[in-house]
Design a protein around this motif. Structure first.
Motif, PDB file in Angstrom:
ATOM      1  N   GLU A 120       0.811  -1.223   0.000  1.00  0.00           N
ATOM      2  CA  GLU A 120       0.000   0.000   0.000  1.00  0.00           C
ATOM      3  C   GLU A 120       0.841   1.268   0.000  1.00  0.00           C
ATOM      4  O   GLU A 120       0.399   2.322  -0.459  1.00  0.00           O
TER       5      GLU A 120
ATOM      6  N   SER B 179       1.171   2.797  -3.417  1.00  0.00           N
ATOM      7  CA  SER B 179      -0.073   2.962  -4.167  1.00  0.00           C
ATOM      8  C   SER B 179      -0.075   4.182  -5.080  1.00  0.00           C
ATOM      9  O   SER B 179      -0.437   4.088  -6.257  1.00  0.00           O
ATOM     10  N   LEU B 180       0.315   5.337  -4.571  1.00  0.00           N
ATOM     11  CA  LEU B 180       0.316   6.547  -5.397  1.00  0.00           C
ATOM     12  C   LEU B 180       1.322   6.432  -6.548  1.00  0.00           C
ATOM     13  O   LEU B 180       1.062   6.901  -7.663  1.00  0.00           O
TER      14      LEU B 180
ATOM     15  N   GLN C 112      -0.341   4.313  -9.156  1.00  0.00           N
ATOM     16  CA  GLN C 112      -1.375   5.079  -9.850  1.00  0.00           C
ATOM     17  C   GLN C 112      -0.745   5.987 -10.906  1.00  0.00           C
ATOM     18  O   GLN C 112      -1.205   6.038 -12.055  1.00  0.00           O
TER      19      GLN C 112
ATOM     20  N   GLU D 150      -8.846   1.801 -11.050  1.00  0.00           N
ATOM     21  CA  GLU D 150      -9.725   2.925 -10.730  1.00  0.00           C
ATOM     22  C   GLU D 150      -8.992   3.955  -9.891  1.00  0.00           C
ATOM     23  O   GLU D 150      -8.127   3.599  -9.075  1.00  0.00           O
ATOM     24  N   PRO D 151      -9.325   5.235 -10.040  1.00  0.00           N
ATOM     25  CA  PRO D 151      -8.734   6.263  -9.177  1.00  0.00           C
ATOM     26  C   PRO D 151      -9.017   5.952  -7.706  1.00  0.00           C
ATOM     27  O   PRO D 151     -10.123   5.546  -7.357  1.00  0.00           O
ATOM     28  N   GLY D 152      -8.001   6.103  -6.889  1.00  0.00           N
ATOM     29  CA  GLY D 152      -8.184   5.855  -5.463  1.00  0.00           C
ATOM     30  C   GLY D 152      -7.906   4.433  -5.033  1.00  0.00           C
ATOM     31  O   GLY D 152      -7.830   4.148  -3.839  1.00  0.00           O
TER      32      GLY D 152
ATOM     33  N   SER E 216      -5.955   1.330  -3.896  1.00  0.00           N
ATOM     34  CA  SER E 216      -4.640   1.058  -3.330  1.00  0.00           C
ATOM     35  C   SER E 216      -3.981  -0.037  -4.161  1.00  0.00           C
ATOM     36  O   SER E 216      -4.622  -0.680  -4.997  1.00  0.00           O
TER      37      SER E 216
ATOM     38  N   GLU F  93      -5.864  -3.252  -3.460  1.00  0.00           N
ATOM     39  CA  GLU F  93      -7.199  -3.249  -4.073  1.00  0.00           C
ATOM     40  C   GLU F  93      -7.117  -3.443  -5.582  1.00  0.00           C
ATOM     41  O   GLU F  93      -7.931  -4.161  -6.171  1.00  0.00           O
TER      42      GLU F  93
END
Length: 414
Positions: A250, A253-254, A257, A287-289, A291, A294
């Motif tokens: 996690e 994550s960013l 993305q 999807e945006p957001g 993690s 996820e």
């Protein structure tokens, strides 16, 4: 001089790993134990819970004499590439007599029989494998079906248990390299590889690394782990807890993305393990957001295991490409032996390695690149960039910036 080699992750180092080192030395009568260990990223497609230098300290404190780094392109790859990368290091440093690994099977002859089938891939084996793949089974499932047809009397668990699979790949790698190294296996004891709960006990409990990581993720007090790791390891865990570790998927994550936003379905296919179908799935389901965890769960399917998805995402994030792996494979897999740590008393081993090794041995990064081949430079640059990214995540999470690879010296253990 007898030397036993181990291939490890130590994520984190626990009592089962201590048992492995002790038994490996006892069974082989080895004078020295050399460990090839994953760096800051591991084979299930995730960052290591603790950084590689802390884990090297743990290994040296618990019986290892020398710790070499498994480059990230192999440490984060499939069982076949993981094994070929690690075995190629052990083979080419020129001092290893035995390779000792744990397995659920515990029977070297059975594992050898299976590895021979995997290596030769008889026509019937290929036929069953391809039919299973067309039926929608994952590659591990399809391979298990094919092996079962050739070894009907064998315990079915041999074809699906994680350490058995790696054991077969280690033996297959030794055969492929015409190695003189003798494979030895010891039975895995006390806790299954994927068991998620800590075992109970008051002293020297053997729990899986999976269970320990899960306990840490669930914010179990660090003191609750004291009986699950060797006495030499716990001070290293406790003194660095919430300072440089734990690191989880996690935390990236960013970064993931951003990386996926900058890629197209077509461009994703250049990365290791990413097929066109998988690339479309990744772009379509991200999807945006989301993690990191996820995203991987959303992309998992009957065709692609969660581990395969995690590895693919990690390869995308770390810029590990299909072409680079082909280049490494064509040039003998591992291109150097990078020393993370050594016991001071093991200098005779290091001197012998320096004379016999077919690989350049790296003790410090500064000034090394000019002495390496272009292929080796490419492999080392992947390592340096992936470690810099890991260090940046540690800094953003804990406010402590680890030393860069250019300033970090090897671990010296008394």
């Amino acid at each position: 001089m007898k030397v036993v080699g181990l291939i490890t992750e130590y994520n984190p180092f626990h009592n089962g790993h201590y048992h492995h080192i002790t038994e490996a030395r006892s069974l082989t009568g080895a004078d020295y134990c050399v460990v090839v260990m994953s760096g800051n990223y591991v084979q299930r497609g995730a960052p290591a819970l603790l950084d590689k230098y802390t884990r090297a300290k743990m290994a040296l404190a618990c019986g290892a004499d020398l710790v070499l780094e498994l480059p990230v392109c192999f440490s984060s790859a499939s069982a076949e590439y993981f094994s070929m990368g690690a075995v190629s290091i052990l083979e080419n440093i020129g001092v290893i007599d035995y390779l000792c690994f744990g397995s659920e099977c515990g029977k070297i002859d059975t594992l050898k029989e299976a590895s021979d089938i995997l290596l030769t891939e008889p026509p019937l084996f290929k036929k069953i494998l391809n039919e299973s793949l067309k039926a929608g089974k994952t590659f591990p499932q399809a391979r298990m079906e094919a092996l079962r047809m050739f070894m009907p009397q064998a315990d079915i668990s041999i074809f699906s248990s994680p350490n058995n699979i790696l054991g077969m790949e280690y033996i297959k790698a030794l055969t492929s390299l015409n190695s003189r190294i003798i494979p030895v296996t010891i039975p895995r004891i006390a806790s299954g590889y994927h068991k998620e709960a800590l075992n109970e006990g008051v002293d020297s409990v053997i729990s899986s690394a999976t269970a320990i990581r899960r306990a840490v993720r669930n914010k179990t007090p660090i003191t609750d782990l004291i009986n699950h790791v060797p006495k030499e390891v716990f001070p290293l865990l406790s003194s660095t807890y919430n300072k440089t570790w734990p690191v989880f998927e996690e935390d990236f994550s960013l970064l993931l993305q951003y990386k996926l936003m900058a890629e197209t379905s077509a461009s994703l296919t250049k990365y290791l393990d990413v097929t066109p179908d998988l690339a479309n799935r990744i772009k379509g389901l991200m999807e945006p957001g989301f993690s990191y965890v996820e995203a991987a769960k959303a992309m998992k399917s009957r065709q692609w295991t969660l581990t395969r998805i995690n590895r693919s995402l990690l390869h995308i994030l770390l810029n590990i490409t299909e072409d680079s792996m082909k280049q490494y494979k064509a040039n003998g897999y591992a291109q150097y032996g990078r020393i993370l740590g050594i016991k001071r008393t093991s200098s005779p081993l290091l001197r012998t390695m320096a004379k016999k090794s077919k690989l350049p041995l790296i003790t410090k990064v500064g000034g090394t690149a000019n002495k390496l081949s272009k292929t080796a430079q490419s492999m080392l640059n992947e390592e340096l960039c992936s470690t810099a990214l890991y260090n940046e995540v540690v800094y953003n999470k804990f406010g402590i910036l680890p030393k860069s690879e250019y300033k970090q010296g090897i671990v010296l253990q008394d």
